[in-house]
Design a protein around this motif. Structure first.
Motif, short mmCIF file in Angstrom:
data_model
loop_
_atom_site.label_atom_id
_atom_site.label_comp_id
_atom_site.label_asym_id
_atom_site.label_seq_id
_atom_site.Cartn_x
_atom_site.Cartn_y
_atom_site.Cartn_z
N GLY A 99 71.60 -28.55 19.71
CA GLY A 99 72.62 -28.04 20.60
C GLY A 99 74.01 -28.56 20.29
O GLY A 99 74.99 -27.81 20.32
N THR A 100 74.09 -29.83 19.99
CA THR A 100 75.40 -30.39 19.69
C THR A 100 76.02 -29.68 18.51
O THR A 100 77.20 -29.30 18.53
N TYR A 182 74.07 -28.89 32.50
CA TYR A 182 73.01 -29.91 32.51
C TYR A 182 73.03 -30.78 33.77
O TYR A 182 71.97 -31.02 34.36
N ILE A 207 70.33 -25.24 27.12
CA ILE A 207 69.09 -25.55 27.84
C ILE A 207 68.52 -24.32 28.55
O ILE A 207 67.32 -24.25 28.81
N LYS A 238 64.43 -27.17 22.90
CA LYS A 238 64.22 -27.40 24.33
C LYS A 238 63.14 -26.42 24.79
O LYS A 238 61.97 -26.62 24.48
C1 LIG Z 1 70.94 -30.32 25.40
C2 LIG Z 1 72.23 -29.65 25.69
C3 LIG Z 1 73.26 -29.59 24.73
C4 LIG Z 1 73.25 -30.37 23.44
O1 LIG Z 1 72.10 -30.29 22.78
P1 LIG Z 1 71.43 -31.37 21.84
O2 LIG Z 1 70.30 -30.58 21.35
O3 LIG Z 1 71.02 -32.54 22.69
O4 LIG Z 1 72.38 -31.76 20.77
C5 LIG Z 1 74.37 -28.83 25.04
N1 LIG Z 1 74.49 -28.23 26.21
C6 LIG Z 1 73.55 -28.29 27.17
C7 LIG Z 1 73.76 -27.57 28.48
C8 LIG Z 1 72.39 -29.01 26.94
O5 LIG Z 1 71.45 -29.10 27.90
#
Ligand SMILES: *Cc1c(COP(=O)(O)O)cnc(C)c1O
Length: 472
Positions: A99-100, A182, A207, A238
């Protein structure tokens, strides 16, 4: 120093070391950890993912013209995501490491397109609610943008579209909204923001992207179905149940996707074309992500979301019935933030940080979210975060019992308070088991003190100085 690493060791011994270290971790399966891990409760999915990882272990995703199977995989995952998230034939994207990276690449693309039409010596901004994921702060830090943080309503956890739009101007390269955010699990007003922003809008569905499509009861569109939404991120590692290292970023147009790339011929080696941040790219998680999606199909995904929703609803109802606690806002999706019920008599109130320690002693790990003062002076409450996954349904009775007993144990106790001497003891002795005071201290210290302290504590954990002298 004196460590002798010269002779090799039998693989079985080496694996036994790994196993013993892993045995010290909390259990990643079975619903005990209510963040970080996403357990579908299906051993068959773990098996197919592991087989796919093994098959793709030696492959380098750096060059899909050499390893054509990587292009095959990636285009199929992008197509799957595009259909789930209501893109059209123009929608394209990439599979990233997480996600990052997906968020950072969306910012990179938006920044470069902004620069193309603005004075490139100006600094672009990123407009986001305070609840946006820190990946966007990281993107701004790495890519040299300014963050404009918009306060959310402390009761609902959502920003008002008007407040977000009021901060959009000539310098805005990208507006970020979340589906859901989140910290509080609420879907931001995507359609209202996207309808009027007049600049690119990213929906962070890292997520939510693989769970909200089947959640049910969501009356507002929040993905590429919304005109004005220009990019979306959705993590496969996720609620796509892939091993860590897989996410998708989608763009409304091919031009945006191209702006994500980096290419150079300014060296005497091979011509470089990198779609993502990485050079050499592991493909195991991508292969596993595709395999898991194929085994499940959208019917399978829907079934798992159904289990997740049952568990989430049961948990939210139970929490609202525990004296001294409340659920923040009205979350949509599998995230629940548990706060003190400040309407209750102080003798009945339950501090989330004390609750987390008491729940941990009963076998469940919740995540502490410190209180935060927003730019307008309003304060977002201290909370305990819960990410519900399909497997939670099997333990939700036990979890509710643990929450109820833990709340009874700490009800009426003064909320965890900061300890100014803690910084030095944590640096010398490491983190204590009970984190309430640690979290309260982090919450109270100014960011310019906390941030370097966090870096020091975490960096010290990987310092070779901590390895036993005989360790190799
Ligand atoms: C988990 C998450 C991210 C970042 O994802 P990573 O996989 O931890 O790098 C970004 N935005 C939201 C809303 C998330 O839940």
């Amino acid at each position: 120093m004196s460590t002798d690493r010269s002779s090799g060791r039998p693989a079985a011994d080496v694996l036994a070391d790994l196993a013993s270290w892993r045995a010290g971790d909390p259990p990643t399966h079975g619903g005990r950890i209510l963040s970080y891990v996403y357990d579908p409760g299906r051993a068959d999915l773990d098996d197919v993912a592991a087989d796919a990882v093994r098959m793709y272990m030696p492959v380098n995703g750096l060059d899909p013209t050499t390893f054509a199977s990587v292009a095959e995989l990636e285009s199929r995952i992008v197509a799957f995501a595009r259909d789930v998230l209501h893109g059209d034939e123009q929608t394209v994207g990439s599979v990233t490491s997480g996600g990052t990276e997906s968020c950072m690449l969306a910012v990179k693309s938006a920044r470069d397109l902004w620069r193309a039409t603005h004075d490139p010596t100006d600094r672009p901004t990123l407009v986001l609610p305070t609840t946006a994921h820190p990946a966007f702060h990281k993107a701004a830090h790495y890519l040299d943008l300014d963050v404009v943080a918009v306060p959310v309503d402390p009761r609902t956890g959502a920003p008002s579209a008007a407040d977000v739009l009021a901060r959009v101007d000539e310098r805005t390269a990208l507006v970020v909204v979340s589906a859901p955010s989140y910290p509080f699990g609420v879907i931001d007003p995507v359609a209202e923001v996207a309808a009027a922003a007049g600049v690119p809008v990213h929906v962070d569905a890292c997520i939510g992207g693989w769970v909200l499509p089947w959640w049910g009861g969501i009356d507002q569109p929040w993905d590429l179905a919304v005109p004005g939404v220009t990019s979306v991120s959705a993590d496969l590692h996720k609620f796509g149940y892939a091993p860590k290292g897989a996410s998708v970023v989608l763009y409304r147009t091919r031009a945006q996707h191209r702006a994500q790339y980096f290419a150079t011929t300014a060296w005497p080696g091979y011509p470089v074309v990198n779609p993502t941040m990485l050079g050499s790219r592991g493909v195991g998680s991508m292969a596993a992500a595709w395999a898991v999606l194929q085994v499940l199909g959208t019917d399978g995904l829907r079934d798992l979301v159904g289990e997740t929703r049952q568990a989430t609803d049961a948990l939210a109802v139970a929490v609202s019935q525990i004296a001294g606690l409340r659920v923040v806002g009205n979350p949509t999706g599998p995230l629940v933030a548990i706060a003190t019920d400040d309407a209750a008599d102080p003798a009945d109130q339950v501090d989330p940080f004390l609750l987390i320690d008491a729940v941990r002693r009963r076998g469940f790990l919740l995540q502490a979210q410190p209180a935060m003062t927003q730019g307008d002076g309003s304060v977002l409450p201290r909370t305990a975060h819960v990410t519900v996954t399909p497997v939670t349904r099997r333990v939700v009775g036990e979890l509710v019992a643990a929450l109820t007993a833990a709340a009874a144990e700490v009800r009426g106790l003064p909320a965890a308070a900061p300890d100014p001497s803690l910084a030095s003891t944590v640096l010398s002795d490491g983190l204590p088991d009970d984190l309430a005071v640690v979290m309260a201290t982090l919450e109270a210290l100014p960011p310019e003190v906390v941030q370097p302290l966090l870096v020091e504590v975490l960096a010290a954990t990987v310092d070779p100085a901590r390895t036993a002298p005989s360790g190799r």
